[in-house]
Enzyme design. Structure first.
Site, short mmCIF file in Angstrom:
data_model
loop_
_atom_site.label_atom_id
_atom_site.label_comp_id
_atom_site.label_asym_id
_atom_site.label_seq_id
_atom_site.Cartn_x
_atom_site.Cartn_y
_atom_site.Cartn_z
N GLU A 90 1.16 -1.03 0.05
CA GLU A 90 -0.03 -0.29 0.26
C GLU A 90 0.74 1.09 -0.30
O GLU A 90 1.76 0.98 0.59
CB GLU A 90 -0.93 -0.07 1.43
CG GLU A 90 -1.61 -0.55 1.49
CD GLU A 90 -2.34 -1.06 2.39
OE1 GLU A 90 -2.93 -0.18 2.89
OE2 GLU A 90 -3.51 -2.19 3.33
N CYS A 331 -1.51 1.47 7.93
CA CYS A 331 -0.41 0.38 7.79
C CYS A 331 -1.72 -0.28 7.70
O CYS A 331 -1.53 -1.37 7.93
CB CYS A 331 0.75 0.60 8.39
SG CYS A 331 1.68 2.06 8.29
#
Length: 344
Positions: A90, A331
């Site tokens: 990501e 995250c």
């Protein structure tokens, strides 16, 4: 097996160009296509001879990522990116008044096992190469049509657990031939890998250091950040003092505020005590909820009370602008949700 061209520093690519029998200036031209124009197709390298283009196509991968999906809350944009081997990472695009920032990943997964972080769900899979880190910037600039001026290594993974590739990544994006992003616009965030802090202290580029602290004492931090059992708060503060003495750079301490866990006035006073007199900045981060973890952000009043204790103690502090809770911006959340990754 093809290599990723963005794994090459400028000097390494220049050496490869010369070995093919071409003039060294071709390396400048290739880097311009890769980093100034963000080209991902060798056929667009119009000023490169056909034979050299063919050689590049035969030997190199120009783009190591593809965008699987992205989500936006109207400001920040979170990207789920798939690597050539099928693994996913990501990145987050963050627009600010002072310029556009990107939060990049340095590993697929993470082995630090921080209690509130979705990146650790599923464990550590592998390190990212320097080029895979660079490609996060290139791809997101291409999609957003916006130039990135600030880079934060605060996505999935622990940068100092992949330190050689991280330093190479910084060398590439900081070089004038590459992205030419100033070293002082690059921040490495670590859970407190002391060996990495000492290595960064000797690193010639003046990048910023951020420590993910999240607790003011070892008993609590052992539960939230298991790596604290190896590198205690005292060890980290000693390394930070050394880093400051070598660089004269202010260090940021990140502190994820978790309701009923580390957000008390007592914790605030403890934090103020251990950081007092140091060249530091505290970034308070109301925690994002993570599926499978029973953590939630404190009420705004308690966040403000915690903030006030630090301010009155003479410590520079900010409360992070909340971006992306509606898009799973912490995250690892988008990756774990999309691929249904569970705890190992």
């Amino acid at each position: 097996m093809k290599r990723l061209i963005k794994d090459f520093t400028f000097d390494e690519l220049k050496k490869w160009v010369e070995e093919t029998g071409e003039k060294p200036f071709r390396a400048n031209q290739i880097f311009e296509w890769l980093y100034k124009k963000n080209a991902t197709d060798v056929n667009s390298f119009t000023n490169i001879p056909t034979q050299l283009r063919k050689r590049i196509e035969e030997e190199f991968i120009l783009n190591s990522l593809r965008v699987v999906k992205y989500e936006s809350d109207g400001e920040s944009i979170k990207f789920l990116l798939e690597l050539v081997d099928g693994n996913a990472i990501e990145s987050v695009f963050l627009p600010y008044k002072y310029g556009n920032a990107i939060c990049i990943s340095t590993q697929v997964g993470c082995r630090m096992k921080c209690a509130f972080c979705a990146s650790t769900i599923g464990g550590m899979i592998r390190n990212l190469s320097a080029g895979e880190m660079v490609d996060q910037i290139v791809n997101i600039e291409n999609i957003t049509k916006k130039k990135i001026s600030n880079v934060v290594l605060m996505g999935s993974g622990e940068p100092f657990d992949n330190i050689e590739n991280v330093f190479k990544f910084i060398d590439i994006i900081n070089s004038k031939e590459g992205k030419n992003i100033g070293a002082r616009h690059i921040t490495i965030s670590t859970v407190g890998i002391v060996d990495g802090i000492y290595k960064l202290s000797e690193y010639p580029k003046q990048v910023n250091l951020a420590i993910s602290l999240h607790a003011p004492n070892n008993n609590l931090r052992n539960k939230l950040v298991p790596m604290n059992r190896k590198y205690s708060i005292e060890d980290i503060l000693k390394a930070v003092d050394y880093y400051i003495s070598k660089t004269n750079r202010r260090v940021t301490f990140e502190y994820a505020l978790i309701d009923g866990v580390n957000d008390s006035i007592e914790c605030a006073n403890e934090l103020a005590k251990i950081l007092s007199g140091k060249l530091v900045h505290v970034n308070l981060i109301p925690v994002n909820p993570v599926n499978g973890r029973n953590f939630k952000k404190p009420p705004k009043e308690r966040v403000k009370e915690f903030y006030n204790v630090l301010i009155l103690s003479g410590i520079q502090v900010t409360i992070r602008r909340e971006l992306g809770s509606s898009i799973a911006a912490a995250c690892g959340q988008l990756r774990s949700r999309h691929y249904n990754i569970s705890e190992k």
